[in-house]
Scaffold this motif. Sequence first.
Motif, PDB file in Angstrom:
ATOM      1  N   HIS A 221     -65.058  -0.507  -1.778  1.00  0.00           N
ATOM      2  CA  HIS A 221     -65.999   0.604  -1.747  1.00  0.00           C
ATOM      3  C   HIS A 221     -66.975   0.592  -0.582  1.00  0.00           C
ATOM      4  CE1 HIS A 221     -68.359  -2.708  -3.287  1.00  0.00           C
ATOM      5  NE2 HIS A 221     -69.438  -2.027  -2.951  1.00  0.00           N
ATOM      6  N   GLN A 224     -68.031   3.518   1.739  1.00  0.00           N
ATOM      7  CA  GLN A 224     -68.465   4.819   1.229  1.00  0.00           C
ATOM      8  C   GLN A 224     -69.948   5.147   1.417  1.00  0.00           C
ATOM      9  OE1 GLN A 224     -69.548   5.814  -2.701  1.00  0.00           O
ATOM     10  NE2 GLN A 224     -67.740   7.081  -3.008  1.00  0.00           N
ATOM     11  N   SER A 240     -67.103  13.489  -1.111  1.00  0.00           N
ATOM     12  CA  SER A 240     -67.532  13.030  -2.429  1.00  0.00           C
ATOM     13  C   SER A 240     -67.020  13.925  -3.550  1.00  0.00           C
ATOM     14  CB  SER A 240     -69.057  12.957  -2.477  1.00  0.00           C
ATOM     15  OG  SER A 240     -69.519  12.485  -3.708  1.00  0.00           O
TER      16      SER A 240
END
Length: 490
Positions: A221, A224, A240
């Motif tokens: 992750h 992000q 998103s």
Amino acid sequence: MVVLLLILIPLIGGLVSFALKEGESAKTWSLLVSIATLAVSLVALALPDHAPSLQFSAGWMGSLGSSFTIKLDGMSQLLCLLTAISYPLIFIATWKTEYRKAYNFYALMLLTQAGLIGVFTSMDALLFYFFWELALIPVYFLCSQWGGERRIPVTFKFFIYTFTGSVLMLIGLLYLYFQTPDRSFSIESFYRLDLPVKDQYFVFWLLFVAFAVKMPVFPFHTWQPDTYEQSPTATTMVLSGIMVKMGVFGVIRWVLPVLPIAAYSWGDFVMSLAVIGIIYASIIAMRQDDLKRLIAYSSIAHIGLMAATIFAETESGLQGVMMQMFNHGINILGLWIVVELIERQFKTRKMSELGGIAQKAPALAILFVIIALANISLPLTNAFVGEFMMFNGIFSSTVTKYNIVFAALAGISIILAAVYTLNMIQKVLYGDANAITAKAHDISINEKFSLGAIVLLILVFGIYPQPLLNLTDGFVETILKEANVAYLIK
């Protein structure tokens, strides 16, 4: 032809936008193209499930066993609708935002939309990969050309993660292709495969890592939050609200049915990663002062719950995931629009520098509160039903021995989400106005329209979610049948 139009309209519209060397013309053209795409998506919803116009097939790379085959089924209908709804709202909400070489910006946004719809409708693995890259490549340029001060290193990190994932996915799809008796990339040929367990394990990790990076799932992750923070807000909305669903979609469409034994065997491990990510991201969100980073970590937590539920392999859970893909996209889009409006007016995203906005901008405050409460799945908002079904799916799962533990740990996220969301509302909207917010003014008519439309969707699908359930019901049964869950349980 309806399904083909969904791809052609934004694709041709994006190419035309490159030729419009005037920013206002490109902006107006892109909005009209996005509205046309939405109209076609609504027409598709009105057609019977097996209408000929909901699927299209033509020769493409016949020598490689690949065809240009696209189709709208329950899940792809839902995600194409989300994509079609989001784009006009994004363009309307960011209408006042100025971009240098705006014609290029809007062209790349439309090409990304064409790629997203192609991903959601592809019935051929090579075509799926082609559209996957078509959706990603424009985003690299959007982030690197119109992003924030740290856009170059952040975009490079984003590129490394997604490029690595794409390579792994291509290797996995090619391996599956060579296992098909007829050397075909068609989804039916992949679904008919009966691979040995070791082969399934190998391909599972190739595909899962590729999709986990895109969702993203802990520990894949880390690209992000930085990417969301540095990207232009309109691009962040796409990333998103829609693009993360590519990963969730890929696991459901290409992993569960094709590699059922591997999905069953590694389910507990993946669910453990997902639950860790849910709690970790929620705690990090509580510590954020920047609105963009808070929403980014909140999104990681929500996607983590979807990932955990997929591997619970229950009908109610999978249907909840599909509903939540749509509802999360709507809610997170609303939050990003609010962030865009706040940053444009006050030149800051830091909650510590805001406060008292509700006194000066009551319309913004009311709409913001409803969207924020939907993000924590308050009853009578759209996310409540999907999240309830996901928790029920995890709790009632028979493919894991730790269903109660996973459900309990994931449930902690409900409390944590309420903490950081209510704290955000209090710091941004209430209290005394300061030097930055003292001259606040309410939002314009186009901004009220965008947020009002989102609030309407939140309330309508919160009170009456049956249309979404009906849309995905048959698809869930098909996926679970292909995954041979009943056999695996025995």
